[in-house]
Design an enzyme around this catalytic site. Structure first.
Site, short mmCIF file in Angstrom:
data_model
loop_
_atom_site.label_atom_id
_atom_site.label_comp_id
_atom_site.label_asym_id
_atom_site.label_seq_id
_atom_site.Cartn_x
_atom_site.Cartn_y
_atom_site.Cartn_z
CD GLU A 248 -3.22 -0.78 -0.02
OE1 GLU A 248 -3.14 0.28 -0.47
OE2 GLU A 248 -3.76 -1.80 -0.35
CB CYS A 282 -1.79 6.62 2.64
SG CYS A 282 -2.94 5.89 3.75
P1 NAD Z 1 9.04 4.73 3.39
O1 NAD Z 1 8.79 4.20 1.96
O2 NAD Z 1 10.21 5.57 3.65
O3 NAD Z 1 9.52 3.58 4.58
C1 NAD Z 1 8.18 2.53 4.92
C2 NAD Z 1 8.96 1.49 5.63
O4 NAD Z 1 9.88 0.89 4.78
C3 NAD Z 1 9.74 1.99 6.85
O5 NAD Z 1 9.61 0.93 7.92
C4 NAD Z 1 11.19 1.78 6.12
O6 NAD Z 1 12.17 1.67 7.09
C5 NAD Z 1 11.10 0.70 5.28
N1 NAD Z 1 12.23 0.61 3.93
C6 NAD Z 1 12.98 1.61 3.72
N2 NAD Z 1 13.70 1.25 2.64
C7 NAD Z 1 13.59 -0.21 2.52
C8 NAD Z 1 14.19 -1.22 1.93
N3 NAD Z 1 15.18 -1.06 1.15
N4 NAD Z 1 13.85 -2.43 2.06
C9 NAD Z 1 12.59 -2.76 3.05
N5 NAD Z 1 12.15 -1.81 3.68
C10 NAD Z 1 12.58 -0.56 3.54
O7 NAD Z 1 7.74 5.49 3.87
P2 NAD Z 1 7.25 6.39 4.99
O8 NAD Z 1 8.07 7.70 4.72
O9 NAD Z 1 7.56 5.72 6.37
O10 NAD Z 1 5.75 6.69 4.96
C11 NAD Z 1 5.45 7.39 3.94
C12 NAD Z 1 4.69 6.79 2.73
O11 NAD Z 1 3.69 5.65 3.30
C13 NAD Z 1 3.83 7.88 2.07
O12 NAD Z 1 3.92 7.70 0.70
C14 NAD Z 1 2.31 7.48 2.22
O13 NAD Z 1 1.30 7.67 1.36
C15 NAD Z 1 2.46 5.79 2.45
N6 NAD Z 1 1.33 5.13 3.09
C16 NAD Z 1 0.61 4.38 2.41
C17 NAD Z 1 -0.58 4.15 3.24
C18 NAD Z 1 -1.57 3.12 2.49
O14 NAD Z 1 -2.22 2.37 2.80
N7 NAD Z 1 -1.52 3.13 1.18
C19 NAD Z 1 -0.79 4.27 4.35
C20 NAD Z 1 0.18 5.11 5.21
C21 NAD Z 1 1.32 5.62 4.37
#
Ligand code: NAD
Length: 480
Positions: A248, A282
């Site tokens: 997501e 989001c």
């Molecule tokens: P992010 O992608 O930076 O991080 C999300 C998670 O992924 C964190 O735990 C991070 O440590 C991990 N991560 C980072 N690099 C990784 C890798 N190489 N391999 C595996 N894991 C890794 O996102 P964020 O800044 O924490 O969150 C904001 C984003 O989340 C926004 O784009 C928002 O729209 C989205 N979001 C979506 C939903 C949904 O349900 N669609 C809900 C909430 C947030």
């Protein structure tokens, strides 16, 4: 002295290779605690523990699963205020929002407690005489759960609860910025009857802990919520090794305001979903698509409403909107406000950084008018309290603009026309559609998710979560 919080691996509390301070965005002098940071080797240990625990948990009784999940739900409910306060302290949502999210997490655990009792399959007559066919739902195996920072307790809940309810074992990695609520869930789970190794918490960087989960052949399914860039890389890696994957990701959610909308309903829907929770949802509506007959009245009413909102410390009584989560996100918000103005948008209200009694990341909600749907501000997710208004002629143009995006998470319309509402429900390309309601704010017992660039794989939440957390087996029986 600052408290140190450890990882939870194979039923033990384990120190990390280093620790990271959890800092309050409302007051950067407030350090909530030091949280263990795992490396790849420690993550491998957690995966191995989950793998060893899988055969036992996969065949645990529905009652065992119910009891564990129900206990977690009850404790979250009882500690709603305390945990809500922790959530507000580490993420920056207001206390009311923090408590509301904790309540929701409790309900999710209780919902999936009951789901564990009805993991049904199907029995069908065979086309062959004397044979019967059972379609069974079985757990997938070790699942890796990776969460973002913006819903520190609800998102972990809606991944952990179904994973355990359907008999999987879990390695959970929260976002670096918000380990407090994640650790609290782990601590509650550690006091249930869950056998060791069934649930593991590994805090740490995405590049190490996250990447190890994504690449491990022992992890059979990976559920990710976060940004589009990270999500797409994870989807490709998991597909490459034939692991199940669910992602997501981002949104650029539109809300349409038609001439015949109730002005109060429209202003509330737009302001609520664009700016509350500091716009860090989001499902936030960041594109406000307004027909020309109501445009000026609507913009004036939104500005008037924004002028009344209190932007301050998340835990202060009377605060409507807390701070931005950190300096990096604040810089990104400011950059997008500047780009929007450079490309011809008019800053109708807010956008600037403001100072409060404590040192935090405070920004006034920004409303940018006179924008077009081809501008950067309409195309890219900001993920802050920044929304832009696009003026359109009529419903048909509004629908076309709303759908003209690479994303498809949530979309709304404010209108008193049943005809337009019904048409929008069918023709919006988003996964969730809201009529006369904010685009953010969803129920916990129904599916959640988007289309197009926003989502990949089966839906989360409600009984639809079963699709991701189970695998299907078809069994033929001939009694002989
Ligand atoms: P992010 O992608 O930076 O991080 C999300 C998670 O992924 C964190 O735990 C991070 O440590 C991990 N991560 C980072 N690099 C990784 C890798 N190489 N391999 C595996 N894991 C890794 O996102 P964020 O800044 O924490 O969150 C904001 C984003 O989340 C926004 O784009 C928002 O729209 C989205 N979001 C979506 C939903 C949904 O349900 N669609 C809900 C909430 C947030």
């Amino acid at each position: 002295m600052t408290t140190e919080f450890k990882n939870y691996i194979n039923g033990e509390w384990v120190a990390g290779v280093e620790s990271r301070p959890n800092i309050n965005p409302s007051d950067t002098s407030d350090v909530i605690g030091l949280y263990a940071q795992a490396d790849a080797a420690q993550t491998e240990g957690a995966i191995a523990a989950a793998q060893a625990a899988f055969p036992g948990w996969a065949f645990s009784t529905p009652q065992q699963r119910f009891d564990v999940l129900d206990q977690v739900g009850s404790e979250l409910l009882a500690r709603r205020e305390e945990i809500g306060r922790l959530l507000s302290r580490e993420e920056g949502k207001t206390l009311a929002e923090g408590m509301g999210e904790t309540h929701r997490a409790a309900m999710i655990f209780k919902f999936f407690a009951a789901e564990a009792l009805r993991v049904g399959g199907e029995t069908l007559p065979s086309v062959r005489p004397g044979v019967s066919v059972d379609v069974l739902r079985q757990p997938v195996g070790v699942v890796g759960l990776i969460a973002p920072w913006n819903f520190p307790i609800a998102i972990p809940a809606w991944k952990i609860a179904p994973a355990l309810a359907y008999g999987n074992t879990v390695v959970f990695k929260p976002a670096e910025l918000v380990p407090g609520c994640a650790w609290t869930i782990a601590e509650i789970l550690s006091r249930t009857a869950l056998p060791k190794g069934v649930f593991n918490l590994v805090m740490g960087p995405g590049s190490q802990v996250g990447a190890t989960l994504v690449d491990s052949p022992k992890v059979k399914a990976l559920s990710f919520t976060g940004s589009v860039g990270t999500g797409r890389r994870i989807i490709a890696s998991c597909a490459g090794r034939q692991a199940k994957v669910q992602a997501e990701m981002g949104g650029k959610n539109p809300v349409i305001i038609l001439d015949d909308a109730d002005l109060d309903v429209a202003v509330n829907a737009a302001v609520q979903s664009a700016y509350f929770s500091t716009g860090q949802r989001c499902t936030a509506s960041s594109r406000i698509v307004v027909t020309e007959g109501i445009h000026d009245r609507f913009v004036d009413a939104v500005v008037a409403k924004l002028q009344t909102l209190k932007i301050d410390h998340a835990l202060k009584a009377g605060t409507d909107i807390g701070p931005v989560v950190d300096q990096r996100q604040l810089d990104q918000n400011l950059r997008y406000v500047a780009i929007a103005q450079k490309e011809g948008g008019r800053l109708a209200w807010g956008g600037e950084v403001v100072e409060r009694e404590t040192q935090g990341f405070y920004q006034l909600p920004a409303l940018i008018t006179e924008t077009r749907n081809d501008m950067t501000i309409s195309r890219e997710e900001v993920f802050g309290p920044v929304a832009n208004v696009i003026r359109v002629r009529d419903y048909d143009e509004a629908l076309a603009v709303a759908n003209d995006t690479e994303f498809g998470l949530s979309a709304g319309i404010c209108t008193r026309s049943l005809k337009h509402a019904a048409h929008f429900k069918l023709h919006s390309q988003a996964g969730m559609v809201m009529i006369n309601l904010p685009t953010a704010g969803v129920d916990y017992h129904v599916p959640f998710g988007g289309t197009k660039g926003s989502s990949y794989g089966p839906r989360e939440q409600g009984s639809y979560a079963r699709e991701f957390y189970t695998t299907v087996k078809t069994a033929y029986t001939f009694p002989g």
